[in-house]
Design an enzyme around this catalytic site. Sequence first.
Site, PDB file in Angstrom:
ATOM      1  N   GLU A 222      -3.844  20.140   7.483  1.00  0.00           N
ATOM      2  CA  GLU A 222      -3.293  19.538   8.694  1.00  0.00           C
ATOM      3  C   GLU A 222      -2.050  20.345   9.066  1.00  0.00           C
ATOM      4  O   GLU A 222      -1.292  20.777   8.185  1.00  0.00           O
ATOM      5  CB  GLU A 222      -2.930  18.064   8.455  1.00  0.00           C
ATOM      6  CG  GLU A 222      -2.312  17.366   9.659  1.00  0.00           C
ATOM      7  CD  GLU A 222      -2.182  15.869   9.456  1.00  0.00           C
ATOM      8  OE1 GLU A 222      -3.174  15.247   9.003  1.00  0.00           O
ATOM      9  OE2 GLU A 222      -1.095  15.320   9.731  1.00  0.00           O
TER      10      GLU A 222
ATOM     11  N   ARG B   8       1.367  -0.506  10.409  1.00  0.00           N
ATOM     12  CA  ARG B   8       2.066   0.158  11.511  1.00  0.00           C
ATOM     13  C   ARG B   8       1.780  -0.548  12.835  1.00  0.00           C
ATOM     14  O   ARG B   8       2.710  -0.857  13.589  1.00  0.00           O
ATOM     15  CB  ARG B   8       1.642   1.629  11.583  1.00  0.00           C
ATOM     16  CG  ARG B   8       2.179   2.354  12.811  1.00  0.00           C
ATOM     17  CD  ARG B   8       2.039   3.863  12.715  1.00  0.00           C
ATOM     18  NE  ARG B   8       0.675   4.333  12.528  1.00  0.00           N
ATOM     19  CZ  ARG B   8       0.327   5.628  12.453  1.00  0.00           C
ATOM     20  NH1 ARG B   8       1.269   6.560  12.544  1.00  0.00           N
ATOM     21  NH2 ARG B   8      -0.930   5.986  12.270  1.00  0.00           N
TER      22      ARG B   8
ATOM     23  N   ARG C  42      -0.885  12.861  20.580  1.00  0.00           N
ATOM     24  CA  ARG C  42      -1.094  14.206  20.040  1.00  0.00           C
ATOM     25  C   ARG C  42       0.187  15.039  20.066  1.00  0.00           C
ATOM     26  O   ARG C  42       0.373  15.928  19.252  1.00  0.00           O
ATOM     27  CB  ARG C  42      -2.198  14.923  20.816  1.00  0.00           C
ATOM     28  CG  ARG C  42      -3.547  14.225  20.747  1.00  0.00           C
ATOM     29  CD  ARG C  42      -4.071  14.104  19.333  1.00  0.00           C
ATOM     30  NE  ARG C  42      -5.383  13.444  19.292  1.00  0.00           N
ATOM     31  CZ  ARG C  42      -6.021  13.104  18.189  1.00  0.00           C
ATOM     32  NH1 ARG C  42      -5.458  13.345  17.008  1.00  0.00           N
ATOM     33  NH2 ARG C  42      -7.186  12.508  18.229  1.00  0.00           N
TER      34      ARG C  42
ATOM     35  N   TYR D 192      -9.836   5.671  18.506  1.00  0.00           N
ATOM     36  CA  TYR D 192     -10.889   5.953  17.536  1.00  0.00           C
ATOM     37  C   TYR D 192     -11.775   4.728  17.330  1.00  0.00           C
ATOM     38  O   TYR D 192     -11.283   3.592  17.320  1.00  0.00           O
ATOM     39  CB  TYR D 192     -10.272   6.343  16.188  1.00  0.00           C
ATOM     40  CG  TYR D 192      -9.818   7.787  16.074  1.00  0.00           C
ATOM     41  CD1 TYR D 192     -10.101   8.729  17.049  1.00  0.00           C
ATOM     42  CD2 TYR D 192      -9.092   8.203  14.959  1.00  0.00           C
ATOM     43  CE1 TYR D 192      -9.672  10.048  16.923  1.00  0.00           C
ATOM     44  CE2 TYR D 192      -8.662   9.517  14.824  1.00  0.00           C
ATOM     45  CZ  TYR D 192      -8.956  10.430  15.817  1.00  0.00           C
ATOM     46  OH  TYR D 192      -8.531  11.728  15.681  1.00  0.00           O
TER      47      TYR D 192
ATOM     48  N   TYR E  61      -4.799   4.785   3.584  1.00  0.00           N
ATOM     49  CA  TYR E  61      -4.397   5.204   4.925  1.00  0.00           C
ATOM     50  C   TYR E  61      -4.733   4.125   5.951  1.00  0.00           C
ATOM     51  O   TYR E  61      -3.963   3.878   6.900  1.00  0.00           O
ATOM     52  CB  TYR E  61      -5.086   6.513   5.301  1.00  0.00           C
ATOM     53  CG  TYR E  61      -4.760   6.974   6.712  1.00  0.00           C
ATOM     54  CD1 TYR E  61      -3.442   7.204   7.113  1.00  0.00           C
ATOM     55  CD2 TYR E  61      -5.775   7.174   7.648  1.00  0.00           C
ATOM     56  CE1 TYR E  61      -3.147   7.626   8.409  1.00  0.00           C
ATOM     57  CE2 TYR E  61      -5.487   7.600   8.932  1.00  0.00           C
ATOM     58  CZ  TYR E  61      -4.173   7.815   9.307  1.00  0.00           C
ATOM     59  OH  TYR E  61      -3.883   8.225  10.596  1.00  0.00           O
TER      60      TYR E  61
END
Length: 353
Positions: free
Chosen positions: A336, A163, A229, A216, A156
């Site tokens: 999730e 990305r 979000r 983060y 991940y």
Amino acid sequence: MRDTVSPLHGANLSIAAFLKQPAQWKNSVLGALCFSADAVESRMQADMEVPCMHVPMQRLDAGASICEVWRGSAQLTQGRCGAIHYRHDDDVLFGVIVLPETMFAAGAGKTPLQQATESAYRQVFALLDTLRYPYLFRFWNYIADINTHSFGLERYRQFNLGRQDAFLAHGREVMGNVPAACALGSAQGPLTIAFLAGRVAPLSIENPRQISAYQYPQQYGPRSPTFSRASLVRLGQAEVLFVSGTASIVGHATLHPADVVAQTRETMANIEAVLAQANRRASQSRFALASLYYKVYVRHCADLAQIRTELERIVGSVPNAIYLQADVCRQDLLLEIEATAGHTFVFMSGNRD
């Protein structure tokens, strides 16, 4: 005013039912997100003219497969550009790109997954520039073995590197005005990405209970995830809300790592907080838990019953939801949930689930 799952989201059908639809109906479909653990159904779907993402992921609630259909509102144009298969109307573009990591060799400090991700996103951005759909609404990312480590780094985190490299290479923001997204793990298969983009700028929504994902700290990897979000989009006489994959995270930390019921409760508290923020910015405050369409990703199949019971308790009714077995981006997250909602001021055509 008419409430609906979304003026874009048309129907949920099995792959077999999708294939049986008449040509006229298929001609109104922008694309579909299909989930099935059945290899035969996967081969059936692969020959379709409609851009159709397939993820080898088991449906847990009912039936062997599910196709989440996204519909256009006018004459559709379709095409292929590089590895992307796409369709669009005057306002919205839907695309799918599939890139096997075997196309890339490790080198220059980049893993095959990182290179595949960067290549996929670069192709998406180039297509949007060419067709003049500059604004990204939503990404869906599916990655095999998302929690395993290779080349000294969790997969991940490799994905997040690729990305963000592509965002930066195309001069796109990596903080603030970024699209809604999810990233889930399957047991096998190539990197598979679907996306929705358009010609109106969405409003990025954040959650006051959480640190924005793009901020983060480095304990979660060398690059932060690049998503908001939620995204709130105004399309003509409609507003659509895309809620990103949401989990039991407060601040930046996972809560209740061994308690699936508590994680479900915390996840829904986060979605409710996102809805509150969206309603402050929407034309009319109409988004509510009971009106959402949910896609629930469950790490352990044995947890399904507890998750469904808790969701029904929180929503106050049986939610409009599908349940899929998937790995989540953190090893200690047991589920999730992503969601879509919409309302229209003038009736818009389309099937409702």
